[in-house]
Scaffold this motif. Structure first.
Motif, PDB file in Angstrom:
ATOM      1  N   THR A 126      -2.891  -1.004   4.168  1.00  0.00           N
ATOM      2  CA  THR A 126      -2.821  -0.359   2.854  1.00  0.00           C
ATOM      3  C   THR A 126      -1.587  -0.849   2.102  1.00  0.00           C
ATOM      4  O   THR A 126      -0.643  -1.382   2.704  1.00  0.00           O
ATOM      5  CB  THR A 126      -2.733   1.174   2.976  1.00  0.00           C
ATOM      6  OG1 THR A 126      -1.503   1.498   3.624  1.00  0.00           O
ATOM      7  CG2 THR A 126      -3.909   1.743   3.755  1.00  0.00           C
ATOM      8  N   SER A 134       0.679   1.000   0.768  1.00  0.00           N
ATOM      9  CA  SER A 134       1.871   1.770   1.164  1.00  0.00           C
ATOM     10  C   SER A 134       2.455   1.228   2.477  1.00  0.00           C
ATOM     11  O   SER A 134       3.676   1.169   2.631  1.00  0.00           O
ATOM     12  CB  SER A 134       1.576   3.267   1.245  1.00  0.00           C
ATOM     13  OG  SER A 134       0.617   3.555   2.221  1.00  0.00           O
ATOM     14  N   GLU A 135       1.597   0.811   3.402  1.00  0.00           N
ATOM     15  CA  GLU A 135       2.091   0.196   4.650  1.00  0.00           C
ATOM     16  C   GLU A 135       2.768  -1.142   4.342  1.00  0.00           C
ATOM     17  O   GLU A 135       3.818  -1.459   4.902  1.00  0.00           O
ATOM     18  CB  GLU A 135       0.929  -0.031   5.634  1.00  0.00           C
ATOM     19  CG  GLU A 135       0.342   1.240   6.191  1.00  0.00           C
ATOM     20  CD  GLU A 135      -1.000   1.024   6.908  1.00  0.00           C
ATOM     21  OE1 GLU A 135      -1.317   1.864   7.765  1.00  0.00           O
ATOM     22  OE2 GLU A 135      -1.714   0.042   6.612  1.00  0.00           O
ATOM     23  N   LYS A 185       1.046   8.418  -2.179  1.00  0.00           N
ATOM     24  CA  LYS A 185       0.588   7.319  -1.326  1.00  0.00           C
ATOM     25  C   LYS A 185      -0.937   7.173  -1.355  1.00  0.00           C
ATOM     26  O   LYS A 185      -1.461   6.061  -1.367  1.00  0.00           O
ATOM     27  CB  LYS A 185       1.051   7.531   0.124  1.00  0.00           C
ATOM     28  CG  LYS A 185       2.465   7.101   0.363  1.00  0.00           C
ATOM     29  CD  LYS A 185       2.900   7.049   1.810  1.00  0.00           C
ATOM     30  CE  LYS A 185       1.928   7.488   2.832  1.00  0.00           C
ATOM     31  NZ  LYS A 185       2.389   7.392   4.202  1.00  0.00           N
ATOM     32  N   GLU A 186      -1.617   8.295  -1.374  1.00  0.00           N
ATOM     33  CA  GLU A 186      -3.088   8.279  -1.398  1.00  0.00           C
ATOM     34  C   GLU A 186      -3.610   7.603  -2.671  1.00  0.00           C
ATOM     35  O   GLU A 186      -4.534   6.787  -2.621  1.00  0.00           O
ATOM     36  CB  GLU A 186      -3.608   9.712  -1.299  1.00  0.00           C
ATOM     37  CG  GLU A 186      -5.055   9.826  -0.894  1.00  0.00           C
ATOM     38  CD  GLU A 186      -5.418  11.280  -0.619  1.00  0.00           C
ATOM     39  OE1 GLU A 186      -6.097  11.875  -1.473  1.00  0.00           O
ATOM     40  OE2 GLU A 186      -5.006  11.806   0.435  1.00  0.00           O
ATOM     41  N   ASP A 204      -2.849   3.844  -2.369  1.00  0.00           N
ATOM     42  CA  ASP A 204      -3.720   3.188  -1.395  1.00  0.00           C
ATOM     43  C   ASP A 204      -5.175   3.123  -1.848  1.00  0.00           C
ATOM     44  O   ASP A 204      -5.909   2.222  -1.466  1.00  0.00           O
ATOM     45  CB  ASP A 204      -3.615   3.881  -0.027  1.00  0.00           C
ATOM     46  CG  ASP A 204      -2.254   3.678   0.623  1.00  0.00           C
ATOM     47  OD1 ASP A 204      -1.535   2.742   0.231  1.00  0.00           O
ATOM     48  OD2 ASP A 204      -1.900   4.467   1.527  1.00  0.00           O
ATOM     49  N   THR A 205      -5.579   4.065  -2.677  1.00  0.00           N
ATOM     50  CA  THR A 205      -6.949   4.091  -3.183  1.00  0.00           C
ATOM     51  C   THR A 205      -7.118   3.168  -4.393  1.00  0.00           C
ATOM     52  O   THR A 205      -8.138   2.506  -4.528  1.00  0.00           O
ATOM     53  CB  THR A 205      -7.335   5.532  -3.598  1.00  0.00           C
ATOM     54  OG1 THR A 205      -7.121   6.397  -2.494  1.00  0.00           O
ATOM     55  CG2 THR A 205      -8.785   5.631  -4.021  1.00  0.00           C
ATOM     56  N   GLU A 241      -5.710  -5.489  -2.846  1.00  0.00           N
ATOM     57  CA  GLU A 241      -4.837  -6.495  -2.247  1.00  0.00           C
ATOM     58  C   GLU A 241      -4.298  -7.560  -3.209  1.00  0.00           C
ATOM     59  O   GLU A 241      -3.134  -7.943  -3.099  1.00  0.00           O
ATOM     60  CB  GLU A 241      -5.529  -7.157  -1.054  1.00  0.00           C
ATOM     61  CG  GLU A 241      -4.523  -7.665  -0.060  1.00  0.00           C
ATOM     62  CD  GLU A 241      -5.114  -7.939   1.312  1.00  0.00           C
ATOM     63  OE1 GLU A 241      -4.709  -8.952   1.892  1.00  0.00           O
ATOM     64  OE2 GLU A 241      -5.964  -7.159   1.773  1.00  0.00           O
ATOM     65  N   TYR A 294      -0.939  -6.380  -4.468  1.00  0.00           N
ATOM     66  CA  TYR A 294       0.117  -5.980  -3.534  1.00  0.00           C
ATOM     67  C   TYR A 294       1.460  -6.641  -3.865  1.00  0.00           C
ATOM     68  O   TYR A 294       2.498  -5.986  -3.840  1.00  0.00           O
ATOM     69  CB  TYR A 294      -0.265  -6.325  -2.093  1.00  0.00           C
ATOM     70  CG  TYR A 294      -1.229  -5.372  -1.420  1.00  0.00           C
ATOM     71  CD1 TYR A 294      -2.056  -4.502  -2.137  1.00  0.00           C
ATOM     72  CD2 TYR A 294      -1.331  -5.348  -0.028  1.00  0.00           C
ATOM     73  CE1 TYR A 294      -2.938  -3.649  -1.500  1.00  0.00           C
ATOM     74  CE2 TYR A 294      -2.224  -4.491   0.621  1.00  0.00           C
ATOM     75  CZ  TYR A 294      -3.016  -3.651  -0.123  1.00  0.00           C
ATOM     76  OH  TYR A 294      -3.884  -2.813   0.524  1.00  0.00           O
TER      77      TYR A 294
END
Length: 184
Positions: free
Chosen positions: A2, A4-5, A154-155, A158-159, A163, A166
């Protein structure tokens, strides 16, 4: 992975540098002083002063609603902390410019993450000698909702972020960290 990761992984060195700059280890061994706290507030004030409007102006209406942006404004709260600590308002030595919405979200990641950490700092310092009179307007801004606000942020990231974006999001996070680490 994701976004956030991806951000957490690729900004770890900046996060560590910020903790070192603010002598974070002193918070937990209770040797943190009011002067140390004033440094954190002054630096975060300059960061918010130069980023909050820049970030919010770059975000589209869909993010305004999904992220409850009105509830995430913190500049006025840190200005209350400045006043209570008798610190003067000042201007930064350089400005922050974000290129697009993805960079704005990356910068917001840094601010929201600092809010999460700030909640821990406020709890710890409230148990430390010399902080009885301190009001943690900025660090305690979400009160008992801190975890939920971070999770929601974060949700949405991530949603909504795919990519191909990013690197732009990471660029915004790095810009804000660099600003924070070099502002004076």
């Amino acid at each position: 992975m994701t976004v956030s990761e991806y951000l957490k992984q690729n900004t770890a060195e900046y996060h560590d540098a910020a903790e070192k700059l603010f002598s974070s280890e002193k918070i937990f061994n209770r040797t943190f002083t009011l002067e140390d706290y004033k440094k954190i507030i002054r630096t975060n004030y300059l960061m918010l002063l130069n980023s909050e409007e820049e970030i919010f102006s770059k975000l589209s209406e869909r993010f305004s609603e999904k992220l409850q942006l009105d509830d995430r404004k913190k500049l006025s709260l840190i200005e209350e902390d400045l006043k209570s600590l008798e610190l003067k308002r000042s201007i930064a030595s350089h400005e922050l410019i974000l290129a697009n919405e993805s960079e704005a979200l990356g910068a917001m990641y840094v601010i929201e993450g600092s809010t999460l950490g700030g909640n821990v700092i406020a709890k710890q310092l409230s148990k430390t000698d010399g902080f009885d009179e301190v009001t943690f307007n900025f660090f305690g801004c979400y009160h008992e909702n801190t975890g939920a606000m971070w999770k929601d942020f974060k949700e949405v990231l991530d949603t909504e972020i795919t990519e191909p974006h990013y690197d732009d999001v990471l660029s915004g996070a790095k810009k804000l960290y660099t600003f924070l680490l070099n502002v004076n």
